[in-house]
Design a protein around this motif. Sequence first.
Motif, PDB file in Angstrom:
ATOM      1  N   LEU A  51       0.807  -1.222   0.000  1.00 40.01           N
ATOM      2  CA  LEU A  51       0.000   0.000   0.000  1.00 40.01           C
ATOM      3  C   LEU A  51       0.845   1.278   0.000  1.00 40.01           C
ATOM      4  O   LEU A  51       0.445   2.302   0.544  1.00 40.01           O
ATOM      5  CB  LEU A  51      -0.953  -0.017   1.200  1.00 40.01           C
ATOM      6  N   PHE A  52       2.020   1.200  -0.572  1.00 40.61           N
ATOM      7  CA  PHE A  52       2.931   2.351  -0.761  1.00 40.61           C
ATOM      8  C   PHE A  52       3.414   2.957   0.553  1.00 40.61           C
ATOM      9  O   PHE A  52       4.605   3.072   0.777  1.00 40.61           O
ATOM     10  CB  PHE A  52       2.288   3.454  -1.634  1.00 40.61           C
ATOM     11  N   HIS A  53       2.455   3.398   1.365  1.00 40.01           N
ATOM     12  CA  HIS A  53       2.797   3.982   2.662  1.00 40.01           C
ATOM     13  C   HIS A  53       3.805   5.112   2.576  1.00 40.01           C
ATOM     14  O   HIS A  53       4.807   5.138   3.298  1.00 40.01           O
ATOM     15  CB  HIS A  53       3.327   2.914   3.617  1.00 40.01           C
ATOM     16  N   LEU A  54       3.531   6.054   1.689  1.00 43.54           N
ATOM     17  CA  LEU A  54       4.338   7.278   1.696  1.00 43.54           C
ATOM     18  C   LEU A  54       3.719   8.209   2.724  1.00 43.54           C
ATOM     19  O   LEU A  54       2.534   8.095   3.041  1.00 43.54           O
ATOM     20  CB  LEU A  54       4.304   7.927   0.311  1.00 43.54           C
ATOM     21  N   LEU A  55       4.510   9.140   3.259  1.00 43.46           N
ATOM     22  CA  LEU A  55       3.950  10.091   4.219  1.00 43.46           C
ATOM     23  C   LEU A  55       3.154  11.141   3.447  1.00 43.46           C
ATOM     24  O   LEU A  55       3.684  11.783   2.543  1.00 43.46           O
ATOM     25  CB  LEU A  55       5.055  10.750   5.047  1.00 43.46           C
ATOM     26  N   PRO A  56       1.878  11.306   3.772  1.00 40.97           N
ATOM     27  CA  PRO A  56       0.990  12.147   2.953  1.00 40.97           C
ATOM     28  C   PRO A  56       1.381  13.619   2.946  1.00 40.97           C
ATOM     29  O   PRO A  56       1.061  14.338   2.012  1.00 40.97           O
ATOM     30  CB  PRO A  56      -0.380  11.955   3.612  1.00 40.97           C
ATOM     31  N   TYR A  57       2.085  14.066   3.996  1.00 42.59           N
ATOM     32  CA  TYR A  57       2.381  15.503   4.087  1.00 42.59           C
ATOM     33  C   TYR A  57       3.712  15.879   3.457  1.00 42.59           C
ATOM     34  O   TYR A  57       4.129  17.027   3.540  1.00 42.59           O
ATOM     35  CB  TYR A  57       2.334  15.963   5.549  1.00 42.59           C
TER      36      TYR A  57
ATOM     37  N   GLU B  73       4.267  -7.717  -2.498  1.00 40.26           N
ATOM     38  CA  GLU B  73       3.172  -7.521  -3.460  1.00 40.26           C
ATOM     39  C   GLU B  73       3.072  -6.070  -3.925  1.00 40.26           C
ATOM     40  O   GLU B  73       2.036  -5.430  -3.793  1.00 40.26           O
ATOM     41  CB  GLU B  73       1.837  -7.972  -2.849  1.00 40.26           C
ATOM     42  N   PRO B  74       4.127  -5.547  -4.519  1.00 37.52           N
ATOM     43  CA  PRO B  74       4.133  -4.124  -4.884  1.00 37.52           C
ATOM     44  C   PRO B  74       3.139  -3.780  -5.990  1.00 37.52           C
ATOM     45  O   PRO B  74       2.774  -2.618  -6.138  1.00 37.52           O
ATOM     46  CB  PRO B  74       5.569  -3.881  -5.355  1.00 37.52           C
ATOM     47  N   THR B  75       2.677  -4.780  -6.736  1.00 46.31           N
ATOM     48  CA  THR B  75       1.762  -4.470  -7.841  1.00 46.31           C
ATOM     49  C   THR B  75       0.315  -4.824  -7.516  1.00 46.31           C
ATOM     50  O   THR B  75      -0.567  -4.630  -8.343  1.00 46.31           O
ATOM     51  CB  THR B  75       2.177  -5.227  -9.121  1.00 46.31           C
ATOM     52  N   ALA B  76       0.072  -5.304  -6.311  1.00 49.25           N
ATOM     53  CA  ALA B  76      -1.282  -5.775  -5.974  1.00 49.25           C
ATOM     54  C   ALA B  76      -2.334  -4.683  -6.069  1.00 49.25           C
ATOM     55  O   ALA B  76      -3.495  -4.955  -6.330  1.00 49.25           O
ATOM     56  CB  ALA B  76      -1.289  -6.398  -4.581  1.00 49.25           C
ATOM     57  N   ASN B  77      -1.924  -3.437  -5.872  1.00 54.11           N
ATOM     58  CA  ASN B  77      -2.911  -2.346  -5.942  1.00 54.11           C
ATOM     59  C   ASN B  77      -2.753  -1.521  -7.218  1.00 54.11           C
ATOM     60  O   ASN B  77      -3.198  -0.382  -7.269  1.00 54.11           O
ATOM     61  CB  ASN B  77      -2.784  -1.439  -4.724  1.00 54.11           C
TER      62      ASN B  77
END
Lengths: 224, 377
Positions: A93-99, A169-173
């Motif tokens: 789910l990437f999990h980058l920091l949104p800010y 699973e980097p491509t799952a989404n």
Amino acid sequence: MGIVVEGKGLTKRFGDGEAGVLAVDSVDFAIGEGELVMLMGDSGCGKTTLISLLGCILTPNEGELWIDGEQINHPDQDLSVVRREKIGFVFQLFHLLPYLTALENVIVAMDLAGKKSDLAENRAKELLIQVGLEDRLEHRPAQLSGGEKQRVSFARALANNPNIVFADEPTANLDSRQSENLMSLVRELRQEHSTTIAIVTHHEGLRKDADRIVQMKDGRILSE
Amino acid sequence: MNNIFLKDMAYRRTRVVLTAIGITVLILLILFLGGIMNGMRIQATQYVKSTGADIWISAEGSGGAFIGFSMLIEEHMGQLNAARGLEPHSASPLVFAQARPIIRGKPSKAIVVGFRPGKLGGPTHVLEGRMFEKSEFEDYSPEYVPPLQVVVDEKMGLEIGERIVIGGKELKVVGKVKSLMFVLDTPLLFMEIRTAQDVLLGSYPRVNMMIAKSSERVSPEQVAKQFEYSPLKIEVRTLQQTIDDIIDYYVVSPMRAVTFLRVMLWLAAGILVGMITYVTTLEKTQEIGVLKAIGASNMYVMQLILKQVVLISIIGVLCGLILSFIFAAVAPIFVSIHLLESIIVAVISFFVCCFSGYLAARKAVAVDPMLAFRGEI
Ligand SMILES: Nc1ncnc2c1ncn2[C@@H]1O[C@H](COP(=O)(O)OP(=O)(O)O)[C@@H](O)[C@H]1O
Ligand SMILES: [Mg+2]
């Protein structure tokens, strides 16, 4: 070719007794330098648990682990040091920091490893150019497509020159076109920079590029 | 990148601003209530100090001048003036009593101070108008008709020549003096002691207290002690004892609830910061899990949160500090905010906020990095 990561008899149980789950069951597993390893198996077979064990995020109930030739002493060692110095992670789910912008998201990985900010910024730019996002440096995650976010994740994972990158699973989404693009990036990283990558994926297109394909079932490795 | 916490704050600015406002309001209240108590303390004692008397005499069993009911006969004056240790003829009688004057048709509050002109207890000079003349009679005399004149506090807004009514009698404002309010902005109305007895006591020749000055060679404590076994039915206290009595009776005791409230507000400020930090941390659990998964140390995570807590607390406390001075200046009651005391209170409040933020942030450090592999949590 040296061994980057090696686990012996790795076992992880969640819960006790009847309700307990044996997620990873006495797994012996080694990954060599520059290898691209594909980890496959049904949902719930223990893939994520295994790479968490190998990536020093989880502590095994039993077994031994070596990373970059050093044995990990689980209870007494600060594993965050190993994670930031030797390991890169890419999450489903990437999990980058949104800010933070794409650039800042990559810089953070170096910041928490104590790298000087001007050096970190230069390297983050290089990495984002390398993953094909030279015109997305100042974009926030919300302004990026799934595929672009995952490219930023890869750049972040590579930021501290890790010995190995684990991708779950980097491509799952991602849709099929974006998945294909991302897999091209994985091939590129491997061919041009001989990055060691262990990737959990169902993407058939990557089969021919993988050095090894590992099948898991019920917490055990079936075949290689 | 040492400003990552600022970017996080900018991203969650609504919450940050609301939290800072919350702290501001609480600190403002803490400081303002302190200012009210300070103001009461000043007002409670400024008249007493202004008299220059250091010996205060009230009726036996009254618990001190200004405290319990006290009535004295003026005949004691002679004996007092003959007592050793007092400045010759310094003793003077005083009527000091709450009154309900009718001013411009409206009942209001004031304290009547009846003093003997030229003696201790009255104002030394007027800002406007004149003082009433010295009484012709040193002692009570039934034939004497006291002047129905009053000297008022400048802040009462009365004009010279205006009339006010006390005890059914009309008094003429002849002068104004520098403001010397008693507790809670109660103005003082100065009049001749006979006038005060006339309007408040139906000309009954009694006084509430007597004041005097100890002579230079003797300390007021010694003078007070000398009266301990006196046959006169009086209580003698020094200025310091009197001030302590007044502060305890008019400020500390009635304001005990306010003091308690101030401590509660401190607690509230701490809880506010702790709660917001806790909720924010809960909301960011997965973010924190990811940071830990990619190698952030516990220290790094802790710092990230604490920097925000510290910054919000500083902003909130500073705004509260500044606003408290502004509010004190425009408040309809007398509020005296002491700068050094306020800074000490502000610093304590800051640490209370930071500490509770820290308690909440410990939760963040315990987050499991495995959360990075999960979807919704
Ligand atoms: N934190 C956990 N607590 C309890 N059970 C868990 C936890 N994490 C994983 N499991 C269980 O361990 C097994 C393996 O999970 P996982 O490694 O996530 O599988 P995969 O990634 O192959 O789908 C599953 O049965 C899962 O329910
Ligand atoms: Mg999984």
